[in-house]
Structure formats: structure tokens, C-alpha cells
Write an enzyme that holds these catalytic residues in place. Structure first.
Site, PDB file in Angstrom:
ATOM      1  N   GLU A  13       0.814  -1.219   0.000  1.00  0.00           N
ATOM      2  CA  GLU A  13       0.000   0.000   0.000  1.00  0.00           C
ATOM      3  C   GLU A  13       0.850   1.273   0.000  1.00  0.00           C
ATOM      4  O   GLU A  13       0.365   2.356   0.317  1.00  0.00           O
ATOM      5  CB  GLU A  13      -0.960  -0.031   1.193  1.00  0.00           C
ATOM      6  CG  GLU A  13      -1.992  -1.139   1.053  1.00  0.00           C
ATOM      7  CD  GLU A  13      -2.836  -1.331   2.298  1.00  0.00           C
ATOM      8  OE1 GLU A  13      -3.941  -0.772   2.335  1.00  0.00           O
ATOM      9  OE2 GLU A  13      -2.395  -2.028   3.227  1.00  0.00           O
ATOM     10  N   SER A  60      -6.361  -3.684   0.920  1.00  0.00           N
ATOM     11  CA  SER A  60      -6.558  -3.197  -0.450  1.00  0.00           C
ATOM     12  C   SER A  60      -7.140  -4.265  -1.379  1.00  0.00           C
ATOM     13  O   SER A  60      -6.901  -4.248  -2.582  1.00  0.00           O
ATOM     14  CB  SER A  60      -5.231  -2.688  -1.047  1.00  0.00           C
ATOM     15  OG  SER A  60      -4.837  -1.522  -0.399  1.00  0.00           O
ATOM     16  N   TYR A  81      -8.674   1.854  -6.390  1.00  0.00           N
ATOM     17  CA  TYR A  81      -7.602   2.795  -6.701  1.00  0.00           C
ATOM     18  C   TYR A  81      -7.464   3.169  -8.169  1.00  0.00           C
ATOM     19  O   TYR A  81      -6.850   4.173  -8.488  1.00  0.00           O
ATOM     20  CB  TYR A  81      -6.248   2.228  -6.229  1.00  0.00           C
ATOM     21  CG  TYR A  81      -6.260   1.891  -4.767  1.00  0.00           C
ATOM     22  CD1 TYR A  81      -6.508   2.877  -3.814  1.00  0.00           C
ATOM     23  CD2 TYR A  81      -6.051   0.595  -4.329  1.00  0.00           C
ATOM     24  CE1 TYR A  81      -6.537   2.574  -2.466  1.00  0.00           C
ATOM     25  CE2 TYR A  81      -6.068   0.284  -2.980  1.00  0.00           C
ATOM     26  CZ  TYR A  81      -6.313   1.268  -2.057  1.00  0.00           C
ATOM     27  OH  TYR A  81      -6.336   0.964  -0.739  1.00  0.00           O
ATOM     28  N   ARG A  92     -11.723   3.265  10.646  1.00  0.00           N
ATOM     29  CA  ARG A  92     -12.876   3.087   9.747  1.00  0.00           C
ATOM     30  C   ARG A  92     -13.334   1.641   9.877  1.00  0.00           C
ATOM     31  O   ARG A  92     -12.529   0.722   9.713  1.00  0.00           O
ATOM     32  CB  ARG A  92     -12.480   3.382   8.303  1.00  0.00           C
ATOM     33  CG  ARG A  92     -13.671   3.649   7.387  1.00  0.00           C
ATOM     34  CD  ARG A  92     -13.262   3.703   5.939  1.00  0.00           C
ATOM     35  NE  ARG A  92     -12.998   2.369   5.443  1.00  0.00           N
ATOM     36  CZ  ARG A  92     -11.905   2.005   4.780  1.00  0.00           C
ATOM     37  NH1 ARG A  92     -10.950   2.853   4.504  1.00  0.00           N
ATOM     38  NH2 ARG A  92     -11.757   0.761   4.377  1.00  0.00           N
ATOM     39  N   ASP A 152     -15.722  -1.299   8.502  1.00  0.00           N
ATOM     40  CA  ASP A 152     -16.450  -1.654   7.278  1.00  0.00           C
ATOM     41  C   ASP A 152     -17.494  -2.724   7.563  1.00  0.00           C
ATOM     42  O   ASP A 152     -17.257  -3.640   8.353  1.00  0.00           O
ATOM     43  CB  ASP A 152     -15.469  -2.138   6.214  1.00  0.00           C
ATOM     44  CG  ASP A 152     -14.518  -1.036   5.765  1.00  0.00           C
ATOM     45  OD1 ASP A 152     -14.844   0.148   5.979  1.00  0.00           O
ATOM     46  OD2 ASP A 152     -13.457  -1.352   5.206  1.00  0.00           O
ATOM     47  N   GLU A 207     -14.564  -5.666   8.525  1.00  0.00           N
ATOM     48  CA  GLU A 207     -13.196  -5.484   9.000  1.00  0.00           C
ATOM     49  C   GLU A 207     -13.050  -4.081   9.555  1.00  0.00           C
ATOM     50  O   GLU A 207     -13.923  -3.224   9.396  1.00  0.00           O
ATOM     51  CB  GLU A 207     -12.182  -5.699   7.870  1.00  0.00           C
ATOM     52  CG  GLU A 207     -12.352  -4.715   6.729  1.00  0.00           C
ATOM     53  CD  GLU A 207     -11.081  -4.526   5.910  1.00  0.00           C
ATOM     54  OE1 GLU A 207      -9.981  -4.839   6.427  1.00  0.00           O
ATOM     55  OE2 GLU A 207     -11.182  -4.037   4.788  1.00  0.00           O
ATOM     56  N   ASN A 265     -10.178  -0.839   9.899  1.00  0.00           N
ATOM     57  CA  ASN A 265      -8.916  -0.274   9.435  1.00  0.00           C
ATOM     58  C   ASN A 265      -8.470   0.781  10.441  1.00  0.00           C
ATOM     59  O   ASN A 265      -9.180   1.763  10.657  1.00  0.00           O
ATOM     60  CB  ASN A 265      -9.104   0.384   8.065  1.00  0.00           C
ATOM     61  CG  ASN A 265      -9.532  -0.629   7.022  1.00  0.00           C
ATOM     62  OD1 ASN A 265      -8.718  -1.321   6.452  1.00  0.00           O
ATOM     63  ND2 ASN A 265     -10.837  -0.748   6.804  1.00  0.00           N
ATOM     64  N   GLY A 281      -7.353   5.317   4.706  1.00  0.00           N
ATOM     65  CA  GLY A 281      -6.895   6.236   3.670  1.00  0.00           C
ATOM     66  C   GLY A 281      -7.242   7.678   4.008  1.00  0.00           C
ATOM     67  O   GLY A 281      -8.292   7.960   4.589  1.00  0.00           O
TER      68      GLY A 281
HETATM   69  N1  ADP Z   1     -18.159 -12.025   2.631  1.00  0.00           N
HETATM   70  C1  ADP Z   1     -18.229 -11.105   1.676  1.00  0.00           C
HETATM   71  N2  ADP Z   1     -19.402 -10.850   1.043  1.00  0.00           N
HETATM   72  C2  ADP Z   1     -19.494  -9.914   0.070  1.00  0.00           C
HETATM   73  N3  ADP Z   1     -18.454  -9.172  -0.356  1.00  0.00           N
HETATM   74  C3  ADP Z   1     -17.256  -9.373   0.212  1.00  0.00           C
HETATM   75  C4  ADP Z   1     -17.080 -10.329   1.258  1.00  0.00           C
HETATM   76  N4  ADP Z   1     -15.782 -10.301   1.642  1.00  0.00           N
HETATM   77  C5  ADP Z   1     -15.175  -9.377   0.871  1.00  0.00           C
HETATM   78  N5  ADP Z   1     -16.039  -8.818   0.012  1.00  0.00           N
HETATM   79  C6  ADP Z   1     -15.705  -7.793  -1.001  1.00  0.00           C
HETATM   80  O1  ADP Z   1     -14.276  -7.725  -1.112  1.00  0.00           O
HETATM   81  C7  ADP Z   1     -13.775  -6.465  -0.681  1.00  0.00           C
HETATM   82  C8  ADP Z   1     -12.469  -6.618   0.069  1.00  0.00           C
HETATM   83  O2  ADP Z   1     -12.623  -7.474   1.180  1.00  0.00           O
HETATM   84  P1  ADP Z   1     -12.073  -7.108   2.619  1.00  0.00           P
HETATM   85  O3  ADP Z   1     -12.371  -8.263   3.514  1.00  0.00           O
HETATM   86  O4  ADP Z   1     -12.588  -5.790   3.036  1.00  0.00           O
HETATM   87  O5  ADP Z   1     -10.494  -7.059   2.390  1.00  0.00           O
HETATM   88  P2  ADP Z   1      -9.460  -5.825   2.383  1.00  0.00           P
HETATM   89  O6  ADP Z   1      -8.891  -5.760   3.759  1.00  0.00           O
HETATM   90  O7  ADP Z   1      -8.439  -6.231   1.389  1.00  0.00           O
HETATM   91  O8  ADP Z   1     -10.213  -4.575   2.035  1.00  0.00           O
HETATM   92  C9  ADP Z   1     -14.895  -5.892   0.167  1.00  0.00           C
HETATM   93  O9  ADP Z   1     -14.796  -4.488   0.198  1.00  0.00           O
HETATM   94  C10 ADP Z   1     -16.154  -6.423  -0.539  1.00  0.00           C
HETATM   95  O10 ADP Z   1     -16.444  -5.671  -1.705  1.00  0.00           O
HETATM   96 MG    MG Z   2     -11.804  -3.868   3.029  1.00  0.00          MG
END
Ligand code: ADP
Ligand code: MG
Length: 304
Positions: A20, A146, A212, A251, A253, A266, A268, A272
Site C-alpha cells: 500500500e 486493499s 484505486y 474506519r 467496514d 473489518e 482499518n 486512507g
Molecule cells: N463475505 C463477503 N461478502 C461480500 N463481499 C465481500 C465479502 N468479503 C469481501 N467482500 C468484497 O471484497 C472487498 C475486500 O474485502 P475485505 O475483507 O474488506 O479485504 P481488504 O482488507 O483487502 O479490504 C470488500 O470491500 C467487498 O467488496
Molecule cells: Mg476492506
């Protein structure tokens, strides 16, 4: 009004060695310019360019080093050792937030709503996991960011094929039920939840490109949540942050299921901070501009 001379000499730590790096440099530049515009004696500090021991020359740190070292407790430990105050969470909360698996174990302990998941191993019954969650499902490394490595599994039999490709990344490998009723971010600044943001990617999910490289992701702030759901999200975000012992800002999510249930996705701890990032967008919805937000976050180090 905060007297900015109280901050002394401030290092805006950004860049670093993680995947990142570029995003972090952008955050760093935006924060640096914002702090300078407010009269703060701020300086960019990239641990890839300058030896970390030189941070001793500063009075405090605004940390926007995303990912490895900056967001996982490493930098926080060094700064604790130097006795230099810094923005955001300490060692423990940073380290746990960086590991989606361990973070979820803690949330489970507090009965907070996790996205249903299992940890995959070499001898997992991949077909049974596909059956359990249905397709599509998501598979991801627990300790990246990311969207690196995050994969949507759409066809029966693919989980077993994708699993080995994820072993190159950090952390356990998680398979998750797809939650498809909407994706949201809730910013926390100084113990307060800011208005939620709905994220609507054009592609199948919010992948690296959508984050990005593409400019066609839609962000709604205020989002489409009812006032009841908005309150619920803010409360859940605060509980999730407190469960980790988080500090300062973050943040959180979320995913919303089709029936309106909110799930923690998750957290953060170094989000950003470019001028089109999500935390600044949420602050703007409250009438707080980017430079004021930066000063507000930095001011947390005066009492930390
Ligand atoms: N269980 C899930 N159901 C639906 N979408 C998901 C799920 N897990 C991840 N995603 C999609 O993938 C993206 C990245 O996953 P995430 O777990 O937030 O990882 P990162 O830490 O890389 O952002 C999410 O923002 C979402 O769009
Ligand atoms: Mg994420």
C-alpha cells in the site's frame, strides 16, 4: 480553536515498504498539505527513505503508513519506545485489527456480528465449504489489505483451485459467506461515529481496481440506511473498536444482508486520507473540512 504551536514538530509518517506504499504516499501528501495550511510545523517522513531512528527528532507523529509496519503495531511499538505520541491505535489494537481472523475471534467473544466464515487448511473439505456457504462465496488472506488476494468463487469446484494461490499472502485463509445487500463504511473519530457511507462498485465487488484505479465506484454519504440502521451501525462500530481497545480514529467496514442484517467486515486503524478517501468524506458530511479533520485527529495525541 486549537493552538497549533502546541503540536511542535510533527512527522507525517507515510510510504514505507508495504503493497500500500503508493496509497500511503498519497495520504501522506494530503495530510501534510492540510497540516501546513493550518500552520502546523509538519514534515513528511518515509521510513523507506529515512532511518526510523530519526523520528526521535519529532514531537509527535501523524501516522498514515497503511499496511505492514505502519498499521500492524510495528511502528506503534517503536514510537512507544521513543516515547513519542502518535495518532491512532496502540500496539495491541493495531496488531489485532491487521489480522482479520484474530480480530473476528475477539468480536465473537463480544457477541458482535461477524460475517460467517471458516479458516481453510490444506486438508479442508472444499466442496463441503462451498455447500455450507453456497455460491458465490468469498475467499481471502486474513492479513492483507486493499483487496489483495480477495477472490469471489463462483463455480463449484473452484475453491480447491483458488486456495493454493492464496498461500503466498499473509495470515490464515478465510472462506466467507457472500453478503450481498450492500457495503458500508463507518468512520470513527474521537469516539464519535460519523455518517455512514455506502460503497457501490461497478464490478462484482470492491476490488483493488475499484478502490484505486477506476473512478466509477459510487459513494453515497449520507447513505441509504434508515435512521434506525444508521444508529445501529454507529453503535456496532464503536463496540467493535472498543473490543480491540482501539484509540483515536478508525474506519469500520460493514456488509448488509438482503434482509437488512448488519455484519462487521473489518476494521482499518490507519484508513486512507487522500482528499477523496472515505473518512474525509464522512467528516465533510458533518461539515468538517479535510484540514480541520487532520488537526482534530492530530489533537488526540495531546491527551493520549
Ligand atoms: N463475505 C463477503 N461478502 C461480500 N463481499 C465481500 C465479502 N468479503 C469481501 N467482500 C468484497 O471484497 C472487498 C475486500 O474485502 P475485505 O475483507 O474488506 O479485504 P481488504 O482488507 O483487502 O479490504 C470488500 O470491500 C467487498 O467488496
Ligand atoms: Mg476492506
Amino acid at each position: 480553536m486549537i493552538d497549533v504551536t502546541k503540536f511542535g514538530k510533527v512527522a507525517v509518517v507515510c510510504g514505507g515498504f508495504s503493497t500500500e506504499r503508493e496509497v500511503s504516499l498519497n495520504s501522506g501528501k494530503a495530510v501534510l498539505n492540510a497540516l501546513l495550511s493550518k500552520g502546523v510545523d509538519a514534515h513528511q517522513f518515509d521510513p523507506k527513505q529515512t532511518d526510523i531512528s530519526k523520528l526521535r527528532e519529532f514531537d509527535r507523529v501523524f501516522n498514515v503508513l497503511h499496511g505492514t509496519f505502519g498499521e500492524d503495531g510495528g511502528l506503534q511499538g517503536v514510537l512507544d519506545g521513543f516515547n513519542i505520541p502518535y495518532t491512532g491505535s496502540g500496539v495491541l489494537a493495531s496488531a489485532i485489527a491487521m489480522d482479520k481472523f484474530r480480530c473476528r475471534l475477539i468480536w465473537q467473544g463480544f457477541n458482535l456480528p461477524n460475517v460467517p466464515y471458516v479458516v481453510l487448511h490444506d486438508d479442508s473439505d472444499f466442496a463441503a465449504v462451498e455447500q455450507q456457504f453456497g455460491l458465490p462465496l468469498f475467499v481471502k488472506p486474513a492479513a492483507e489489505g486493499s483487496s489483495v488476494g480477495v477472490t469471489m468463487v463462483e463455480n463449484a469446484g473452484d475453491l480447491a483451485k483458488i486456495y493454493p494461490t492464496l498461500k503466498q499472502y499473509h495470515g490464515a485463509i478465510l472462506a466467507e459467506k457472500a453478503i450481498t445487500g450492500g457495503e458500508y463504511a463507518c468512520a470513527l473519530v474521537g469516539g464519535e461515529a460519523l455518517p455512514s457511507i455506502r460503497i457501490i462498485p461497478t464490478g462484482k465487488f470492491y476490488d483493488y481496481e475499484a478502490k484505486y484505479l477506476r473512478d466509477d465506484t459510487t459513494y453515497q454519504c449520507p447513505s441509504d440506511l434508515t435512521s434506525e440502521q444508521e444508529r445501529e451501525m454507529g453503535e456496532l462500530a464503536k463496540k467493535a473498536f472498543d473490543a480491540l481497545g482501539g484509540r483515536g480514529w478508525a474506519r469500520v467496514d460493514f456488509l448488509k444482508s438482503d434482509d437488512g442484517t448488519l455484519y462487521l467486515l473489518e476494521i482499518n486503524t490507519v484508513p486512507g486520507m487522500t482528499d477523496h478517501s472515505l473518512v474525509p468524506m464522512a467528516a465533510q458530511a458533518r461539515g468538517v473540512g479535510f484540514a480541520d479533520l487532520c488537526v482534530q485527529i492530530l489533537a488526540q495525541t495531546l491527551t493520549a
